[in-house]
Write an enzyme that holds these catalytic residues in place. Structure first.
Site, PDB file in Angstrom:
ATOM      1  N   ALA A  68       0.539  -0.874  -0.198  1.00  0.00           N
ATOM      2  CA  ALA A  68      -0.115   0.211  -0.095  1.00  0.00           C
ATOM      3  C   ALA A  68       0.873   1.431  -0.237  1.00  0.00           C
ATOM      4  CB  ALA A  68      -0.400   0.443   1.718  1.00  0.00           C
ATOM      5  N   GLY A 121       0.620   9.661   7.045  1.00  0.00           N
ATOM      6  CA  GLY A 121      -0.796  10.479   7.636  1.00  0.00           C
ATOM      7  C   GLY A 121      -2.028  10.288   6.575  1.00  0.00           C
ATOM      8  N   ASN A 172      -6.753  -2.268   7.308  1.00  0.00           N
ATOM      9  CA  ASN A 172      -5.349  -1.624   7.764  1.00  0.00           C
ATOM     10  C   ASN A 172      -5.043  -1.022   9.211  1.00  0.00           C
ATOM     11  OD1 ASN A 172      -2.833  -0.241   8.747  1.00  0.00           O
ATOM     12  ND2 ASN A 172      -3.259   1.310   6.613  1.00  0.00           N
ATOM     13  N   SER A 175      -0.509   0.791  10.717  1.00  0.00           N
ATOM     14  CA  SER A 175       0.171   2.808   9.985  1.00  0.00           C
ATOM     15  C   SER A 175       0.565   3.528  11.690  1.00  0.00           C
ATOM     16  CB  SER A 175      -0.920   3.360   9.121  1.00  0.00           C
ATOM     17  OG  SER A 175      -0.390   2.583   7.509  1.00  0.00           O
ATOM     18  N   THR A 307       9.174  -0.077  -0.355  1.00  0.00           N
ATOM     19  CA  THR A 307       9.860   0.039  -0.030  1.00  0.00           C
ATOM     20  C   THR A 307      11.302   0.445  -1.753  1.00  0.00           C
ATOM     21  OG1 THR A 307       9.764   1.557   1.787  1.00  0.00           O
ATOM     22  CG2 THR A 307      12.196   1.633   1.275  1.00  0.00           C
TER      23      THR A 307
HETATM   24  C1  FMN Z   1       5.483   6.654   1.841  1.00  0.00           C
HETATM   25  C2  FMN Z   1       4.937   5.277   2.035  1.00  0.00           C
HETATM   26  C3  FMN Z   1       3.220   5.386   2.167  1.00  0.00           C
HETATM   27  C4  FMN Z   1       2.402   4.232   2.798  1.00  0.00           C
HETATM   28  N1  FMN Z   1       1.294   4.266   3.148  1.00  0.00           N
HETATM   29  C5  FMN Z   1       0.377   3.214   3.737  1.00  0.00           C
HETATM   30  C6  FMN Z   1      -0.901   3.068   3.619  1.00  0.00           C
HETATM   31  O1  FMN Z   1      -1.824   3.941   3.126  1.00  0.00           O
HETATM   32  N2  FMN Z   1      -1.800   1.892   3.966  1.00  0.00           N
HETATM   33  C7  FMN Z   1      -0.518   1.081   4.568  1.00  0.00           C
HETATM   34  O2  FMN Z   1      -1.641   0.009   5.105  1.00  0.00           O
HETATM   35  N3  FMN Z   1       0.573   0.770   4.489  1.00  0.00           N
HETATM   36  C8  FMN Z   1       1.714   1.666   3.400  1.00  0.00           C
HETATM   37  N4  FMN Z   1       2.547   2.370   4.207  1.00  0.00           N
HETATM   38  C9  FMN Z   1       3.611   0.585   4.244  1.00  0.00           C
HETATM   39  C10 FMN Z   1       4.215  -0.224   3.490  1.00  0.00           C
HETATM   40  O3  FMN Z   1       2.946  -0.847   2.369  1.00  0.00           O
HETATM   41  C11 FMN Z   1       4.921  -1.470   4.108  1.00  0.00           C
HETATM   42  O4  FMN Z   1       4.345  -1.935   4.850  1.00  0.00           O
HETATM   43  C12 FMN Z   1       6.075  -0.838   4.595  1.00  0.00           C
HETATM   44  O5  FMN Z   1       6.515   0.226   4.015  1.00  0.00           O
HETATM   45  C13 FMN Z   1       7.257  -1.884   4.495  1.00  0.00           C
HETATM   46  O6  FMN Z   1       7.424  -2.674   3.244  1.00  0.00           O
HETATM   47  P1  FMN Z   1       8.731  -1.793   2.773  1.00  0.00           P
HETATM   48  O7  FMN Z   1       9.653  -2.110   3.465  1.00  0.00           O
HETATM   49  O8  FMN Z   1       8.370  -2.978   1.610  1.00  0.00           O
HETATM   50  O9  FMN Z   1       8.452  -0.352   2.530  1.00  0.00           O
HETATM   51  C14 FMN Z   1       3.175   3.491   3.538  1.00  0.00           C
HETATM   52  C15 FMN Z   1       4.861   2.972   3.707  1.00  0.00           C
HETATM   53  C16 FMN Z   1       5.092   4.200   3.095  1.00  0.00           C
HETATM   54  C17 FMN Z   1       6.765   4.488   3.127  1.00  0.00           C
END
Ligand code: FMN
Length: 331
Positions: A68, A121, A172, A175, A307
């Site tokens: 997400a 947020g 979710n 967060s 990421t």
């Molecule tokens: C800028 C940003 C916005 C995100 N927005 C959401 C979101 O709206 N909902 C959600 O469940 N996770 C959100 N995430 C979390 C990611 O979906 C993911 O679970 C988290 O970054 C860990 O995975 P990664 O290390 O591969 O990024 C966001 C992450 C980032 C960096």
């Protein structure tokens, strides 16, 4: 070919994107993603029945999921052609949210590699505008619509509203950068009612995305509550809460390779504890094929990342698929 393109992106990220102010880099990255028709290039996708998995009964062409972050229909459409087996939307709320003030995203480079800390947020256009923007989006792969609420009614109403455009819905509750959902992990009884209501409201399978900050609560209360509510999929998980003085909220969610060891541990423990009762999506820190393979070997049904999409570029999914196919039994 794929490894040359991946190396070129790494040079672009290391030499250009990672040196620009974060907001400029985001603008450039997202503009390129919208403008370049990468998804029309057959090079990214790899269809092979040996890669297929089912998640809550929904067939995915492969187990690699974009986690997400994006709500823009053009970006979601592109991502569906970049090798992923499913694509997740940003968490959508009832009302539009402007998100937290800038700075709400900073880079965090650790010995493990490049990561991010965000206090986004839930910047999103709100339910009605989101639904309107999704009209006409062709689901080349399943679309997982993520929702975030404050109350039981919020989750049920959001799930009911997004079900017609979703192949799966993700709740979710994890967060770390807003009170909106993070405190659900501290209210397990009320959470169970929210999960039951959401599951009843959904005409598609439901997943719950949990926080790596609460491993004990997850194991003792939250996952059992999800199973009791008839939810069969757990996404483990979200970013990890850290203090970060550079952000407007002075704290945010750490993502990227620094959180990978915890993700691996959480997936392994959850599979061992709950057995076949769950489909598990392992998310958090995947930025290389060997990490995806390690999560699947530890019991994940599928893996997610965001990421890694930024730091390793659009070639990562295909590199993971190549690695998975290389170890699959011959057809
Ligand atoms: C800028 C940003 C916005 C995100 N927005 C959401 C979101 O709206 N909902 C959600 O469940 N996770 C959100 N995430 C979390 C990611 O979906 C993911 O679970 C988290 O970054 C860990 O995975 P990664 O290390 O591969 O990024 C966001 C992450 C980032 C960096």
């Amino acid at each position: 070919m794929v490894s040359v393109a991946a190396a070129a992106y790494r040079a672009f990220y290391g030499g250009v994107l990672s040196r620009l102010p974060e907001q400029t880099a985001i603008r450039i990255g997202q503009s390129l993603l919208r403008a370049l028709p990468l998804d029309r290039c057959p090079f990214f996708t790899l269809r092979d029945p040996r890669l297929e998995v089912t998640l809550g009964g929904v067939r995915l062409p492969n187990p690699v999921i974009l986690a997400a972050m994006y709500y823009d229909a053009r970006i979601l459409a592109r991502a569906m052609g970049l090798g992923f087996g499913a694509v997740t939307t940003k968490s959508i709320t009832r009302q539009p949210r402007p998100g937290h003030p800038l700075p709400n995203l900073v880079r965090s480079v650790t010995a493990a590699g490049p990561g991010l800390v965000n206090c986004n947020g839930f910047q999103n256009p709100g339910l009605d505008a989101f639904l309107a923007s999704m009209r006409g989006l062709r689901h080349r792969v399943p679309l997982i619509v993520s929702v975030a609420g404050e109350s039981e009614e919020d989750y049920a109403d959001l799930v009911r509203a997004v079900t017609p455009i979703a192949d799966l819905v993700e709740l979710n509750i994890s967060s770390p950068n807003t009170k909106l959902v993070y405190t659900w992990s501290e209210r397990p009884r009320q959470l169970r009612e929210a999960l039951e209501g959401a599951r009843r409201a959904a005409a598609v399978p439901v997943s719950v995305k949990i926080s790596p900050d609460f491993p004990d609560e997850n194991e003792r209360h939250i996952i059992p509550a999800a199973i009791a509510a008839g939810i069969q999929i757990v996404n483990y998980g979200n970013a990890r809460r850290v203090d970060e003085p550079r952000l407007s909220q002075k704290a945010g969610g750490l993502s990227g390779p620094a959180i990978f060891p915890a993700t691996l541990d959480n997936v392994r423990r959850t599979r061992k504890r709950f057995g076949a009762a769950l489909d598990i999506v392992g998310t958090g820190g995947v930025d290389a094929p060997d990490k995806a393979v390690a999560l699947l070997d530890a019991g994940a049904t599928a893996i997610g990342y965001f990421t890694g999409f930024v730091t390793r570029g659009p070639f990562l999914a295909r590199r993971i698929l190549d690695a998975l196919l290389a170890r699959a039994p011959r057809a």
